[in-house]
Design a protein around this motif. Structure first.
Motif, PDB file in Angstrom:
ATOM      1  N   THR A 177      22.184 -40.896 -81.192  1.00 44.82           N
ATOM      2  CA  THR A 177      20.947 -40.351 -81.976  1.00 44.82           C
ATOM      3  C   THR A 177      20.419 -41.465 -82.604  1.00 44.82           C
ATOM      4  O   THR A 177      18.909 -41.625 -82.615  1.00 44.82           O
ATOM      5  N   CYS A 184      18.330 -43.702 -79.992  1.00 46.52           N
ATOM      6  CA  CYS A 184      17.051 -43.242 -79.712  1.00 46.52           C
ATOM      7  C   CYS A 184      16.341 -42.813 -80.951  1.00 46.52           C
ATOM      8  O   CYS A 184      14.378 -43.109 -81.003  1.00 46.52           O
ATOM      9  N   CYS A 224      25.351 -40.249 -69.844  1.00 43.46           N
ATOM     10  CA  CYS A 224      24.296 -39.649 -70.272  1.00 43.46           C
ATOM     11  C   CYS A 224      23.583 -40.051 -72.105  1.00 43.46           C
ATOM     12  O   CYS A 224      22.243 -39.696 -72.315  1.00 43.46           O
ATOM     13  N   ALA A 225      24.810 -40.308 -72.383  1.00 44.03           N
ATOM     14  CA  ALA A 225      23.852 -40.999 -73.307  1.00 44.03           C
ATOM     15  C   ALA A 225      23.102 -42.477 -73.488  1.00 44.03           C
ATOM     16  O   ALA A 225      22.066 -42.684 -74.112  1.00 44.03           O
ATOM     17  N   GLU A 226      23.372 -42.963 -72.575  1.00 45.10           N
ATOM     18  CA  GLU A 226      22.901 -44.545 -72.005  1.00 45.10           C
ATOM     19  C   GLU A 226      21.219 -43.602 -71.460  1.00 45.10           C
ATOM     20  O   GLU A 226      19.735 -44.601 -71.033  1.00 45.10           O
ATOM     21  N   ASP A 259      19.495 -41.062 -72.149  1.00 48.77           N
ATOM     22  CA  ASP A 259      18.985 -40.489 -72.932  1.00 48.77           C
ATOM     23  C   ASP A 259      18.004 -42.232 -73.965  1.00 48.77           C
ATOM     24  O   ASP A 259      16.522 -41.447 -73.827  1.00 48.77           O
ATOM     25  N   LYS A 288      15.337 -42.472 -71.148  1.00 48.05           N
ATOM     26  CA  LYS A 288      13.710 -41.437 -70.921  1.00 48.05           C
ATOM     27  C   LYS A 288      13.289 -41.974 -72.211  1.00 48.05           C
ATOM     28  O   LYS A 288      11.207 -42.437 -72.022  1.00 48.05           O
ATOM     29  N   GLN A 289      14.148 -42.503 -73.329  1.00 50.50           N
ATOM     30  CA  GLN A 289      12.863 -42.766 -74.464  1.00 50.50           C
ATOM     31  C   GLN A 289      11.838 -44.268 -74.313  1.00 50.50           C
ATOM     32  O   GLN A 289      10.784 -44.272 -74.655  1.00 50.50           O
ATOM     33  N   PHE A 347      17.472 -40.059 -64.479  1.00 50.01           N
ATOM     34  CA  PHE A 347      16.307 -40.779 -66.264  1.00 50.01           C
ATOM     35  C   PHE A 347      14.925 -40.919 -65.987  1.00 50.01           C
ATOM     36  O   PHE A 347      14.555 -40.636 -66.865  1.00 50.01           O
TER      37      PHE A 347
END
Length: 253
Positions: free
Chosen positions: A157, A160, A189-191, A193, A196-197, A222
């Motif tokens: 978090t 991001c 999932c964390a990578e 995110d 995507k950002q 992503f």
């Protein structure tokens, strides 16, 4: 005729590895009725194509690494293709740009081609990438967060949230695959995110990915193909058939 036999043998080796996980050269000789010299040559060729990992006395299936391949292993796969893709990607960077480079091994190779860019700022979540930039005297910002051991990436978090504050001229991302669903994918999932950002924060986004990953779907989507541009090595007709419609491609000849 010889080429067809080689292709058939390669298919048997990859299939056998998927079912067994890891096999010795002796075992593969038995299932293919081939000599050790032939099998060793096959394993070398298949590793260069990213189909397996050679280990002492045999080979190991890539499926065992599909969730997270060790950084040291990934650095040694498709080395020449990665450098060619990286060099092509670097041509999209201009003096004075602010760019994001993720923790991929192909994006890492791109850094060596940025040494002559003036007034460049690189933001990254890759520890290896940050060190490479610093050594070249490039102004560098590394995102904080939890360090992922296998890929040397900062994630989470906090990562991001820090990424959201930037506006990039371009972002350069790696991918584990381009599936038939029209999305670029990654196992984590964390990578995903982070990627995507980065797309959301960038005017343009380039995916640096060799053709061996075309047709492969990893766990998390992503980016859609129409929202980014793929930079890849020269495609065969078979490769082109696997690519989803609307894919933006820059192919290296």
């Amino acid at each position: 005729m010889v080429e067809m036999l080689t292709q058939e043998r390669h298919q048997i080796i990859v299939s056998h590895l998927k079912s067994r996980g890891i096999c010795s050269v002796k075992e593969l000789c038995s299932v293919t009725n081939s000599s050790q010299a032939t099998i060793r040559r096959d394993l070398y060729e298949l590793q260069q194509k990213g189909k397996l990992i050679r280990v002492r006395g045999g080979a190991r299936s890539l499926d065992e690494f599909s969730s997270d391949v060790e950084q040291t292993i990934r650095f040694n796969l498709h080395v020449e293709e990665k450098k060619q893709i990286a060099q092509a990607a670097a041509m999209h960077v201009r003096d004075g740009d602010n760019i994001f480079i993720d923790a991929g091994t192909t994006t890492y190779e791109m850094i060596q081609f940025l040494r002559d860019k003036k007034d460049l700022t690189v933001v990254t979540n890759g520890i290896d990438a940050a060190i490479a930039c610093i050594e070249l005297g490039i102004r560098t910002k590394i995102l904080g967060g939890t360090i992922k051991k296998k890929t040397h990436a900062t994630i989470g978090t906090q990562t991001c949230q820090q990424l959201m504050q930037f506006n990039f001229n371009a972002s350069f991302l790696g991918s584990n695959g381009l599936g038939s669903n029209g999305c670029y994918t990654t196992p984590d999932c964390a990578e995903a995110d982070i990627k995507k950002q980065a797309v959301d924060c960038s005017k343009v986004t380039f995916i640096l990915m060799d053709k061996s990953k075309i047709g492969i779907e990893s766990f998390v989507n992503f980016a859609k193909v129409e929202s980014v541009t793929l930079i890849t090595d020269q495609l065969t007709e078979m490769d082109k058939k696997k690519i989803p419609k609307k894919t933006n491609i820059e192919e290296i000849n």
